[in-house]
Design an enzyme around this catalytic site. Structure first.
Site, PDB file in Angstrom:
ATOM      1  N   SER A 131       3.159  -3.561  -6.710  1.00  0.00           N
ATOM      2  CA  SER A 131       4.149  -2.505  -6.504  1.00  0.00           C
ATOM      3  C   SER A 131       3.845  -1.813  -5.191  1.00  0.00           C
ATOM      4  O   SER A 131       2.678  -1.578  -4.860  1.00  0.00           O
ATOM      5  CB  SER A 131       4.076  -1.490  -7.648  1.00  0.00           C
ATOM      6  N   LEU A 185       4.209   1.096  -4.729  1.00  0.00           N
ATOM      7  CA  LEU A 185       3.735   2.437  -5.096  1.00  0.00           C
ATOM      8  C   LEU A 185       2.270   2.433  -5.540  1.00  0.00           C
ATOM      9  O   LEU A 185       1.703   3.492  -5.776  1.00  0.00           O
ATOM     10  CB  LEU A 185       4.575   2.999  -6.251  1.00  0.00           C
ATOM     11  N   SER A 186       1.673   1.267  -5.645  1.00  0.00           N
ATOM     12  CA  SER A 186       0.342   1.158  -6.250  1.00  0.00           C
ATOM     13  C   SER A 186      -0.788   1.498  -5.284  1.00  0.00           C
ATOM     14  O   SER A 186      -0.963   0.827  -4.265  1.00  0.00           O
ATOM     15  CB  SER A 186       0.116  -0.265  -6.772  1.00  0.00           C
ATOM     16  N   PRO A 187      -1.605   2.511  -5.610  1.00  0.00           N
ATOM     17  CA  PRO A 187      -2.744   2.813  -4.741  1.00  0.00           C
ATOM     18  C   PRO A 187      -3.782   1.693  -4.768  1.00  0.00           C
ATOM     19  O   PRO A 187      -4.474   1.458  -3.788  1.00  0.00           O
ATOM     20  CB  PRO A 187      -3.312   4.106  -5.333  1.00  0.00           C
ATOM     21  N   ALA A 190      -3.094  -1.523  -5.050  1.00  0.00           N
ATOM     22  CA  ALA A 190      -2.600  -2.569  -4.142  1.00  0.00           C
ATOM     23  C   ALA A 190      -2.931  -2.186  -2.698  1.00  0.00           C
ATOM     24  O   ALA A 190      -3.317  -3.034  -1.891  1.00  0.00           O
ATOM     25  CB  ALA A 190      -1.099  -2.776  -4.319  1.00  0.00           C
TER      26      ALA A 190
END
EC number: 5.99.1.4
Length: 199
Positions: free
Chosen positions: A9, A11-13, A15
């Site tokens: 995503s 939005l994923s920290p 990632a």
């Protein structure tokens, strides 16, 4: 040649904290990568997860400690509470899908640029100007932000279905065509060892 489906995503920290690890591993082993951005909140709903806002305070307190630790470990700047998070992940996800289809640039660099914009640079990745800038930085035509929206939406939805069917329940999630799966940026070393035939 091995192939990795990368579910994530924008939005994923976590990632974001993966940095360029996947790309370095793939290059080392000659593995192909297909980038599959998806709606992480919908994935949580489908696979028994909960959004950060709905989690027990203890889980969020741990997350607030863990993210800065991991960022420091990887030498990456991190804003723990970005000004524009959460935001709409669709525009950046559609742009990544369009860029991957168009070719001509570096998709891995694009993904990292989008994540960095959110988690280190205080930009709103739902804004067209931010998405265009990320595209340009990664060697793509910025106009891709305005094209292929319908196909992008269709692929975005299809990525979610593929993720659920592949046993994906979080992000980042790496699924190798060998049948092995790896969840989290802290499993990149295991992915590397697996591709080397040692795990």
């Amino acid at each position: 040649m091995a192939h990795i489906d990368y579910y994530f995503s924008t939005l994923s920290p976590f990632a974001y904290l993966a940095g360029s690890g996947l790309e370095e591993i793939a290059a080392r082993h000659g593995a192909g990568v297909t980038y599959k951005p998806l709606d992480i909140m919908a994935l949580f709903a489908r696979t028994g997860g909960t959004s950060p806002a709905e989690r027990h305070p203890s889980r969020n307190a741990y997350r607030a400690q863990e993210l800065p630790r991991q960022a420091k470990k990887r030498g990456l700047p991190l804003t723990l509470k970005p000004a524009h998070w959460p935001t709409n992940p669709a525009p950046s996800s559609y742009a990544i899908i369009a860029a991957q289809n168009a070719g001509g640039g570096d998709v891995g660099a694009l993904v990292q640029s989008v994540l960095r914009a959110c988690w280190a640079e205080e930009h709103d990745i739902a804004e067209d100007a931010v998405v265009r800038d990320c595209l340009q930085q990664a060697g793509f035509d910025p106009a891709l932000a305005d094209t292929g929206l319908l196909s992008g939406a269709e692929t975005y939805a299809a990525n979610l279905e593929e993720a659920v069917n592949a046993g994906v329940f979080g992000a980042p999630f790496y699924v190798v065509d060998s049948g092995q799966s790896f969840w989290g940026q802290d499993r990149l070393e295991d992915l590397d060892l697996h591709l080397a035939g040692k795990l």
